[in-house]
Design an enzyme around this catalytic site. Sequence first.
Site, PDB file in Angstrom:
ATOM      1  N   ASP A   1       0.863  -1.175   0.000  1.00 30.47           N
ATOM      2  CA  ASP A   1       0.000   0.000   0.000  1.00 30.47           C
ATOM      3  C   ASP A   1       0.905   1.232   0.000  1.00 30.47           C
ATOM      4  OD1 ASP A   1      -2.153   1.631   0.188  1.00 30.47           O
ATOM      5  OD2 ASP A   1      -2.741   1.038   2.212  1.00 30.47           O
TER       6      ASP A   1
ATOM      7  N   ASP B   1      -2.993   2.359  -6.114  1.00 28.77           N
ATOM      8  CA  ASP B   1      -1.873   2.381  -5.170  1.00 28.77           C
ATOM      9  C   ASP B   1      -1.788   1.148  -4.269  1.00 28.77           C
ATOM     10  OD1 ASP B   1      -4.043   2.888  -3.510  1.00 28.77           O
ATOM     11  OD2 ASP B   1      -2.928   4.251  -2.235  1.00 28.77           O
ATOM     12  N   GLU B   2      -2.383   0.050  -4.690  1.00 23.08           N
ATOM     13  CA  GLU B   2      -2.426  -1.139  -3.838  1.00 23.08           C
ATOM     14  C   GLU B   2      -2.327  -2.409  -4.658  1.00 23.08           C
ATOM     15  OE1 GLU B   2      -5.535  -2.141  -0.907  1.00 23.08           O
ATOM     16  OE2 GLU B   2      -5.755   0.025  -0.842  1.00 23.08           O
TER      17      GLU B   2
END
Length: 385
Positions: A9, A103-104
């Site tokens: 993350d 973003d993960e």
Amino acid sequence: MPRIIVHIDMDAFFASIEVLDYPELRGKPVIVGGPAVRGVVSAASYEARAFGVHSAMPMGEALRRCPQAVVMPVRGGRYHDMSRHIMTLLAPHTPLLEQMSVDEAYLDLTHWLPAGATGASVAAEIQTTIARETGLGCSLGVATGKAIAKMASDLRKPRGLVVVPPGEEAAFLAPLEIGKLRGVGAATERKLRALGVHTIGDLARLPATRLGGQFGVVGPELLALAQGRDDSPVVPERQAKSIGRETTYWTDVTERAVLERTLLALTDDVAESLRRHDFLARGVTLKLRDDAFRTITRSTTLPEPSDVTEALYAAARALLTAARWHRPTRLIGVTAGPLQPAADRQFNLFAEDDDKKRKVAGAIDAIKARFGNDAITRARLAKKE
DNA sequence: TCTGGGGTCCTAGGACCC
DNA sequence: TCTGGGGTCCTAGGACCC
């Protein structure tokens, strides 16, 4: 054999990219988000979070809490490019890589650990590589399942690395607030607290019978997760099920002509995206939100699966008419779905007209790709000078 | 405080068919 | 005259996630 799942993350992703591109922002409270009116926080730097600012917070509230914050507009394209770069850094570690959002991501390393490596050592290497190659920080969680790895990565942000060894899942989760459990949002949290459940451990100890029917199928799933059972697989390529666009007006709109014009522009965008990804939509959903934040949806199945603006817009406009909607409108949106691959297109005697429109649309897509989105537009959408 | 935009999944009722 | 039961599809709304 227990699985080895890593969740990665990025830390304050959008805000960190802004600091990267504008170094003078370093050390300052930075908020990335929409306009002060009707906007929300998309990301906040840790300096801004110290003032109680967090994502999804209304912009007005964020600025009240942190008036000295530097507000930067959302630059989706930039974040997307960075996201792609990061994924190329993750890809060499395993073919079982699932990108969850910009973003993960999850990595399943169970059968892909190099000799002498551990989940923790690979996670540490990923953190170092990303920092070196992009200048950005990230937090990682290593566990036997996706949800637990995610909760682990969340625990020591920023730049954290938390490992939950096999067998220690339940003990790791037990002290955490019930709202931290994945799948427990505001509504479920309220219901669980009413049952006396305040931590994940409280839920894990709850007899299944006390959950009753009020949580549906998710009840037993939440219970299993709280007890550390977490076996959902890492799936590299998920099929998209819908593509939609929506917009919130700066001020409420009542004029039907304005709503229709917006709807056409949104539908045009959706249709272009369908063609770009080689999908046909079997249906269309119209979404409307009024000045009191009441939201309705109206959907319909298309006579034929389609990816052309005219067919989708005709359906969306008919839904708008049938909705008898006369409220001041703050948001309007259109979603195409469910989707099927365009390769499945059926030969159809009545689809010839559609076929011509698709050829025109394809030519327009090509012009936009070459000269930019502003190079060509519908006469109905052209700005009056 | 006054609430974006992109999605996924579940529920529940009614239509429709056998 | 009043009536079963299962399966599937469609639609509307809501919870949830990032």
